[in-house]
Design a protein around this motif. Structure first.
Motif, PDB file in Angstrom:
ATOM      1  N   VAL A 189      33.610  33.079  51.294  1.00 35.85           N
ATOM      2  CA  VAL A 189      32.613  33.505  50.306  1.00 35.85           C
ATOM      3  C   VAL A 189      31.394  34.087  51.016  1.00 35.85           C
ATOM      4  O   VAL A 189      30.878  35.152  50.646  1.00 35.85           O
ATOM      5  CB  VAL A 189      32.222  32.327  49.395  1.00 35.85           C
ATOM      6  N   ARG A 190      30.939  33.412  52.035  1.00 42.83           N
ATOM      7  CA  ARG A 190      29.774  33.907  52.773  1.00 42.83           C
ATOM      8  C   ARG A 190      30.085  35.223  53.474  1.00 42.83           C
ATOM      9  O   ARG A 190      29.258  36.149  53.482  1.00 42.83           O
ATOM     10  CB  ARG A 190      29.327  32.857  53.788  1.00 42.83           C
ATOM     11  N   LEU A 191      31.261  35.314  54.072  1.00 40.00           N
ATOM     12  CA  LEU A 191      31.648  36.546  54.749  1.00 40.00           C
ATOM     13  C   LEU A 191      31.684  37.716  53.781  1.00 40.00           C
ATOM     14  O   LEU A 191      31.316  38.846  54.138  1.00 40.00           O
ATOM     15  CB  LEU A 191      33.023  36.361  55.402  1.00 40.00           C
ATOM     16  N   ALA A 192      32.103  37.458  52.557  1.00 45.59           N
ATOM     17  CA  ALA A 192      32.177  38.529  51.567  1.00 45.59           C
ATOM     18  C   ALA A 192      30.807  38.920  51.049  1.00 45.59           C
ATOM     19  O   ALA A 192      30.505  40.116  50.884  1.00 45.59           O
ATOM     20  CB  ALA A 192      33.075  38.095  50.404  1.00 45.59           C
ATOM     21  N   LEU A 238      34.232  39.896  46.933  1.00 44.07           N
ATOM     22  CA  LEU A 238      34.957  38.642  46.715  1.00 44.07           C
ATOM     23  C   LEU A 238      36.393  38.915  46.286  1.00 44.07           C
ATOM     24  O   LEU A 238      37.329  38.237  46.723  1.00 44.07           O
ATOM     25  CB  LEU A 238      34.247  37.802  45.657  1.00 44.07           C
ATOM     26  N   GLY A 239      36.570  39.918  45.418  1.00 43.29           N
ATOM     27  CA  GLY A 239      37.908  40.263  44.957  1.00 43.29           C
ATOM     28  C   GLY A 239      38.801  40.793  46.058  1.00 43.29           C
ATOM     29  O   GLY A 239      40.033  40.709  45.959  1.00 43.29           O
ATOM     30  N   ALA A 240      38.199  41.339  47.114  1.00 45.02           N
ATOM     31  CA  ALA A 240      38.974  41.893  48.226  1.00 45.02           C
ATOM     32  C   ALA A 240      39.280  40.853  49.299  1.00 45.02           C
ATOM     33  O   ALA A 240      40.008  41.144  50.258  1.00 45.02           O
ATOM     34  CB  ALA A 240      38.223  43.067  48.847  1.00 45.02           C
ATOM     35  N   SER A 241      38.733  39.644  49.153  1.00 48.13           N
ATOM     36  CA  SER A 241      38.950  38.601  50.152  1.00 48.13           C
ATOM     37  C   SER A 241      40.303  37.934  49.950  1.00 48.13           C
ATOM     38  O   SER A 241      40.579  37.376  48.885  1.00 48.13           O
ATOM     39  CB  SER A 241      37.844  37.547  50.055  1.00 48.13           C
ATOM     40  N   ASP A 242      41.145  37.949  50.960  1.00 43.38           N
ATOM     41  CA  ASP A 242      42.459  37.311  50.859  1.00 43.38           C
ATOM     42  C   ASP A 242      42.327  35.808  50.650  1.00 43.38           C
ATOM     43  O   ASP A 242      43.082  35.211  49.869  1.00 43.38           O
ATOM     44  CB  ASP A 242      43.281  37.586  52.120  1.00 43.38           C
ATOM     45  N   VAL A 243      41.383  35.185  51.354  1.00 41.92           N
ATOM     46  CA  VAL A 243      41.221  33.738  51.232  1.00 41.92           C
ATOM     47  C   VAL A 243      40.795  33.364  49.811  1.00 41.92           C
ATOM     48  O   VAL A 243      41.326  32.435  49.202  1.00 41.92           O
ATOM     49  CB  VAL A 243      40.206  33.206  52.262  1.00 41.92           C
ATOM     50  N   VAL A 244      39.835  34.101  49.266  1.00 39.93           N
ATOM     51  CA  VAL A 244      39.376  33.820  47.901  1.00 39.93           C
ATOM     52  C   VAL A 244      40.512  34.038  46.909  1.00 39.93           C
ATOM     53  O   VAL A 244      40.743  33.226  46.012  1.00 39.93           O
ATOM     54  CB  VAL A 244      38.158  34.694  47.556  1.00 39.93           C
ATOM     55  N   ALA A 245      41.242  35.135  47.060  1.00 40.78           N
ATOM     56  CA  ALA A 245      42.335  35.438  46.138  1.00 40.78           C
ATOM     57  C   ALA A 245      43.427  34.383  46.186  1.00 40.78           C
ATOM     58  O   ALA A 245      44.010  34.023  45.161  1.00 40.78           O
ATOM     59  CB  ALA A 245      42.915  36.814  46.447  1.00 40.78           C
TER      60      ALA A 245
END
Length: 259
Positions: A189-192, A238-245
Motif C-alpha cells: 500500500v505504501r509503495l503504491a 493500488l489497482g495495479a499492485s499485484d500484492v493488493v490485488a
C-alpha cells in the motif's frame, strides 16, 4: 439444470461431479463442521476454515425453478441480505451481495442445503472446483451454508487461492492488540501511494466498511479538484499492485490534512 445426459453446461463443467462421490451420503465433513463451529465461537480463524475447504467436498445447488430476487440473510452483516439470482441455462444459483458482487453458495451437507431451498438438487464437488467455477463466472465470493448452521463468506482472495490450489494469506492478521494489516500488504500500500504528489503520509489499517483502509495524509492546502486527482492516482496505483490485488478483498480510502 443439467442436460439429458446429466452433464452440466460447458461454462460450468468445472463443477461436474466425478465418480469419487458415487457413495457420498450427503453428510458434512466432520473436520470442516468442527472448524466452522469454532469459527462461529471466535476460536478458529477463517484461514483454518479455508484451508480445510481446500481438501473438502461441498454441495453446489442446482434449481429447476427459482423466484429471482428472493433474499437470504447476509452471514457477516446482520440486516443486509444476499439477493438470489439464477443462471438461466443451468439452474446454478448466484447470490448478489450488498456491494453488487456475486457469490456462489455451497453447502457442507444435504440438510443445510434443504434448510436453504428444499427444491435444490445437490451436486457434490471439491470446494476447489466450486471456487474455480465461481472464478470462471466472474463471481467474487463463496458463501458456505447461507442458511446455517454456520454461514460464512469466503472472500475473493481466498476464492482465488482455492481455485489456484495455493494457500490463502489473509490481508488482516491477529496480533496481541487485535486485528492488523499484514506487513507485506502494508508495504505494498505504501509503495503504491507514497509516490503520488501531495501524499505525505500513508498507512493501512483494518477498514470500517471494507477489509483494509488506506489512510492518507494529504497536503493541507490542496483544493477539492486537486484532491480528486490525487485520489484517482492513488486508486489507480493500488489497482495495479499485484500484492493488493491478490491479498485484499476490498479497500476504502481515508483522508486527512497534514499541517
Amino acid at each position: 439444470m443439467t442436460g439429458p445426459d446429466g452433464v452440466l453446461p460447458g461454462h460450468l463443467r468445472s463443477i461436474q461431479p466425478t465418480s469419487q462421490f458415487a457413495d457420498d451420503d450427503g453428510s458434512a465433513d466432520a473436520e470442516l463442521a468442527a472448524l466452522l463451529a469454532g469459527h462461529a465461537e471466535g476460536t478458529v480463524p477463517l484461514r483454518d476454515v479455508v484451508a480445510r475447504l481446500a481438501v473438502a467436498r461441498v454441495l453446489v445447488p442446482v434449481l429447476a425453478e427459482l423466484e429471482v430476487g428472493a433474499a437470504v440473510a447476509h452471514p457477516d452483516r446482520p440486516g443486509q441480505d444476499l439477493h438470489v439470482e439464477k443462471e438461466a441455462s443451468s439452474g446454478v444459483v448466484a447470490l448478489e451481495a450488498p456491494d453488487g458482487r456475486r457469490a456462489l453458495p455451497v453447502f457442507t451437507c444435504v440438510d443445510s442445503m434443504r434448510a436453504w431451498r428444499a427444491s435444490a438438487r445437490p451436486v457434490p464437488v471439491e470446494a476447489a472446483r466450486a471456487a474455480l467455477s465461481a472464478v470462471g463466472e466472474d463471481w467474487a465470493l463463496l458463501v458456505v451454508d447461507p442458511a446455517g448452521p454456520v454461514p460464512v463468506t469466503v472472500p475473493r482472495p481466498a476464492v482465488w487461492a482455492l481455485a489456484q490450489g495455493t494457500t490463502w494469506r489473509p490481508a488482516l492478521v491477529t496480533t496481541a492488540d487485535g486485528l492488523a494489516v499484514d506487513d507485506e500488504v502494508r508495504a505494498a500500500v505504501r509503495l503504491a501511494a507514497e509516490p503520488v504528489q501531495h501524499v505525505v503520509r500513508v498507512d493501512a489499517e483494518p477498514g470500517r466498511s471494507a477489509e483494509v483502509a488506506v489512510v492518507l495524509g494529504i497536503d493541507a492546502g490542496l483544493d477539492r479538484a486537486g484532491l480528486d486527482v490525487v485520489l484517482r492516482q492513488v486508486n489507480a496505483r493500488l489497482g495495479a499492485s499485484d500484492v493488493v490485488a491478490e491479498r485484499v478483498d476490498s479497500l476504502e480510502l481515508r483522508v486527512g490534512a497534514v499541517r
